[in-house]
Motif scaffolding. Structure first.
Motif, PDB file in Angstrom:
ATOM      1  N   SER A   3       0.839  -1.205   0.000  1.00  9.28           N
ATOM      2  CA  SER A   3       0.000   0.000   0.000  1.00  9.28           C
ATOM      3  C   SER A   3       0.873   1.253   0.000  1.00  9.28           C
ATOM      4  N   ASN A   4       0.305   2.322  -0.528  1.00  7.94           N
ATOM      5  CA  ASN A   4       1.037   3.595  -0.605  1.00  7.94           C
ATOM      6  C   ASN A   4       0.892   4.369   0.709  1.00  7.94           C
ATOM      7  N   MET A   5       1.472   3.825   1.767  1.00 13.32           N
ATOM      8  CA  MET A   5       1.262   4.378   3.110  1.00 13.32           C
ATOM      9  C   MET A   5       2.411   5.243   3.591  1.00 13.32           C
ATOM     10  N   GLY A   6       3.389   5.509   2.718  1.00 14.50           N
ATOM     11  CA  GLY A   6       4.542   6.276   3.182  1.00 14.50           C
ATOM     12  C   GLY A   6       5.104   5.591   4.408  1.00 14.50           C
ATOM     13  N   LEU A   7       5.452   6.370   5.410  1.00 13.31           N
ATOM     14  CA  LEU A   7       5.969   5.823   6.667  1.00 13.31           C
ATOM     15  C   LEU A   7       4.845   5.876   7.691  1.00 13.31           C
ATOM     16  N   THR A   8       4.445   4.710   8.194  1.00 10.85           N
ATOM     17  CA  THR A   8       3.363   4.647   9.180  1.00 10.85           C
ATOM     18  C   THR A   8       3.863   3.939  10.429  1.00 10.85           C
ATOM     19  N   LEU A  13       9.838  11.856  14.600  1.00 15.72           N
ATOM     20  CA  LEU A  13       9.969  11.430  13.197  1.00 15.72           C
ATOM     21  C   LEU A  13       9.119  12.309  12.279  1.00 15.72           C
ATOM     22  N   GLN A  14       7.925  12.689  12.754  1.00 15.61           N
ATOM     23  CA  GLN A  14       7.059  13.571  11.942  1.00 15.61           C
ATOM     24  C   GLN A  14       7.745  14.912  11.682  1.00 15.61           C
ATOM     25  N   THR A  15       8.515  15.378  12.652  1.00 15.43           N
ATOM     26  CA  THR A  15       9.212  16.658  12.500  1.00 15.43           C
ATOM     27  C   THR A  15      10.417  16.525  11.571  1.00 15.43           C
ATOM     28  N   LYS A  16      11.151  15.422  11.711  1.00 13.16           N
ATOM     29  CA  LYS A  16      12.449  15.296  11.034  1.00 13.16           C
ATOM     30  C   LYS A  16      12.359  14.763   9.606  1.00 13.16           C
ATOM     31  N   ILE A  17      11.359  13.903   9.335  1.00 14.30           N
ATOM     32  CA  ILE A  17      11.276  13.280   8.003  1.00 14.30           C
ATOM     33  C   ILE A  17      10.315  14.075   7.131  1.00 14.30           C
ATOM     34  N   THR A  18      10.822  14.559   6.007  1.00  9.75           N
ATOM     35  CA  THR A  18       9.990  15.419   5.152  1.00  9.75           C
ATOM     36  C   THR A  18       9.770  14.822   3.762  1.00  9.75           C
ATOM     37  N   LYS A  19      10.567  13.791   3.394  1.00 11.39           N
ATOM     38  CA  LYS A  19      10.485  13.228   2.039  1.00 11.39           C
ATOM     39  C   LYS A  19       9.178  12.473   1.791  1.00 11.39           C
ATOM     40  N   VAL A  20       8.648  11.855   2.842  1.00 11.63           N
ATOM     41  CA  VAL A  20       7.382  11.112   2.713  1.00 11.63           C
ATOM     42  C   VAL A  20       6.489  11.481   3.892  1.00 11.63           C
ATOM     43  N   PRO A  21       5.160  11.289   3.738  1.00 11.04           N
ATOM     44  CA  PRO A  21       4.276  11.540   4.885  1.00 11.04           C
ATOM     45  C   PRO A  21       4.582  10.555   6.009  1.00 11.04           C
ATOM     46  N   VAL A  22       4.526  11.047   7.253  1.00 10.93           N
ATOM     47  CA  VAL A  22       4.713  10.182   8.425  1.00 10.93           C
ATOM     48  C   VAL A  22       3.414  10.198   9.226  1.00 10.93           C
ATOM     49  N   ARG A  23       2.754   9.043   9.318  1.00 15.81           N
ATOM     50  CA  ARG A  23       1.494   8.969  10.058  1.00 15.81           C
ATOM     51  C   ARG A  23       1.616   8.024  11.242  1.00 15.81           C
ATOM     52  N   GLY A  41       2.754  18.269  23.410  1.00 18.52           N
ATOM     53  CA  GLY A  41       1.947  18.954  22.394  1.00 18.52           C
ATOM     54  C   GLY A  41       0.968  17.983  21.765  1.00 18.52           C
ATOM     55  N   ASP A  42       0.427  18.354  20.611  1.00 20.56           N
ATOM     56  CA  ASP A  42      -0.550  17.513  19.928  1.00 20.56           C
ATOM     57  C   ASP A  42       0.116  16.610  18.892  1.00 20.56           C
ATOM     58  N   VAL A  43      -0.339  15.384  18.839  1.00 24.07           N
ATOM     59  CA  VAL A  43       0.110  14.445  17.800  1.00 24.07           C
ATOM     60  C   VAL A  43      -1.128  13.963  17.043  1.00 24.07           C
ATOM     61  N   GLU A  44      -1.107  14.127  15.727  1.00 18.01           N
ATOM     62  CA  GLU A  44      -2.217  13.635  14.908  1.00 18.01           C
ATOM     63  C   GLU A  44      -2.069  12.134  14.723  1.00 18.01           C
ATOM     64  N   THR A  45      -3.112  11.390  15.056  1.00 18.17           N
ATOM     65  CA  THR A  45      -3.073   9.938  14.891  1.00 18.17           C
ATOM     66  C   THR A  45      -4.330   9.468  14.162  1.00 18.17           C
ATOM     67  N   PHE A  46      -4.281   8.239  13.701  1.00 21.13           N
ATOM     68  CA  PHE A  46      -5.452   7.591  13.122  1.00 21.13           C
ATOM     69  C   PHE A  46      -5.793   6.374  13.975  1.00 21.13           C
ATOM     70  N   LYS A  47      -7.058   6.276  14.305  1.00 15.51           N
ATOM     71  CA  LYS A  47      -7.513   5.157  15.130  1.00 15.51           C
ATOM     72  C   LYS A  47      -8.247   4.152  14.255  1.00 15.51           C
TER      73      LYS A  47
END
Lengths: 297, 297
Positions: B103-108, B126-136, B201-207
């Motif tokens: 799947s095209n999930m980038g980094l999850t 990791l969300q702050t440091k990695i910019t090449k792919v989406p980090v979820r 702080g806030d972290v966006e997550t998927f449940k």
């Protein structure tokens, strides 16, 4: 341009699932089976088409993936009996064997001789009609008696490779292109049998030259590098001395060192890791084919 | 923002090859093993890091792919003994288990609780440091005693999923991102153990909410449709009523019929065909995490 008369094509087989985890062909054959009543009755009436083989091949879907299991040897024998016998006058006229690759090869038509006017005309026809993806022709010029693939059982035949698609996955975009290619092949045969004259001309093909393996640890044989990001997904590009081939896991680039410019294909195909193949190299080759028409009875 | 003091992280395991045909992790672990003398000696001296587990895990590379073979059960037991025991004070502090998906999930980053500040801070980093792919960040909120994955053996842990990559293939671009994510995780632990204060702080997550299967023939259970081209490769998009989900092999579109807008992920993952999963659906969820610092001895 010379006009060559060729026999009508009375029996065709479209085969999916020869490699069981290459799913596009499995579902194309399933769908053709479903459409059989409408589509193939039409062809049988008008053009002496037989559909029996399509039906038979659907049962090959779940065969194991390894090339050398007793089941595969037995199955190859069975398919030869059903569609051949290989080299005999009773052999099926044309087999279209459907495959997927993890390589970015678009639609690639693979066959085993540079002098089969029927398959080369079908290739030319698909190159003209399909515009969504590149359509290339690959010639593995070996004597037909040595050819090991399924389509070599028939009088004419080719493998239809489409990618990129992971094995074990069916993507709708890839499915649609494969279905279109099969439909156009049937369309060509239909027109040919009905007397349409197909003009000759030049067909661009690629001829297999050699294979290149991954850099490996000399002792463990494990990979020490992957396909370089600049080569990945660039199947059929022109490879020149100094172009990057591999990127080692520690970050070093391995370059192409040879003087001869060649075209890489089957770049990073999953099934080729165990065969020691990172990619194949081929040479571009123009083939001139004659105008063809069906023989009158 | 509250400041929470947490124990130092003394033992970490980076695991590749838990699923043997997901190759990025296999080669990341192999490369870390090679770099061990330089990299990990450094961490052991300064931060009480132990590398033993990294070494052990490389041997898991060639294990069979099925989930339920006697070998896998035996191996799970062995890994629990080595890195656990699960739920005990002796358990490894943190396990990072490396996976690939088609799947095209980038980094999850997948984990099993919404209240583990260590892993959530690593995710944020990791969300702050990695910019090449989406980090979820994906939260499967089940009791840790019920969690069935490898990383559940340790006190903290997460799976690192990267895609798209066909199983049985290693792509350099995907390898590079996975290696960067692992290096950054070690980097975070290094800084944390050294006393760095990490702001909350806030972290966006998927449940995870539920799974959706492919349309299938009611009798044969074979697929009658593929993921729709408009949904394919759109992991984590927002799915609204009327959006296309599937395209049947005969050309009909199946739409999303529910009122609730949700986010699909693991779309067209090869390993999920046999599990009856075309994709998962999740809900976006903001988590607030506290500022953390290592406990003084």
């Amino acid at each position: 341009m010379a006009l060559v008369f060729l026999p009508a094509l009375a029996r065709m087989a479209v085969c999916g699932g020869t490699h069981g985890n290459e799913l596009s062909g499995v579902y194309v054959v399933q769908e053709m089976e479903r459409q059989r009543k409408d589509l193939l009755d039409h062809y049988i009436d008008q053009n002496n088409f037989l559909n029996q083989a399509v039906n038979m091949f659907f049962s090959a879907v779940n065969c194991p993936i390894t090339d050398s299991s007793p089941y595969e040897v037995w199955r190859a024998q069975e398919l030869n009996n059903l569609l051949g016998l290989k080299g005999s006058t009773d052999a099926t006229d044309i087999i279209c064997d459907l495959h997927n690759t993890t390589s970015n090869m678009g639609l690639t038509l693979i066959h085993y001789t540079s002098s089969d006017w029927v398959t080369l005309h079908i290739c030319k026809y698909l190159q003209t009609k399909i515009t969504k993806v590149p359509v290339r022709v690959l010639v593995l010029d070996v004597p037909i008696s040595d050819a090991y693939s399924l389509e070599s059982v028939s009088k004419h035949g080719f493998s239809l490779e489409i990618g990129p698609q992971p094995h074990g996955v069916v993507r709708a975009d890839i499915y649609i292109i494969m279905k279109e290619a099969v439909d156009l092949t049937i369309d060509w045969i239909h027109k040919f049998n009905s007397g349409t004259v197909f003009e000759g001309g030049d067909v661009e093909t690629f001829k297999f030259i050699k294979s290149v393996d991954y850099p490996r640890d000399p002792e463990t044989r494990t990979l020490t590098a992957a396909i370089h990001p600049q080569l990945q997904d660039k199947d059929f590009c022109l490879l020149k001395r100094g172009d990057p081939l591999f990127l080692s896991f520690s970050g070093e680039t391995v370059n192409y060192k040879e003087e001869e410019t060649l075209h890489p294909f089957f770049i990073n195909e999953a099934a080729y890791y165990e065969k020691g193949i990172a990619f194949h190299l081929g040479k571009k080759m123009m083939l001139t084919i004659p105008t063809v028409q069906v023989q009158k009875d």
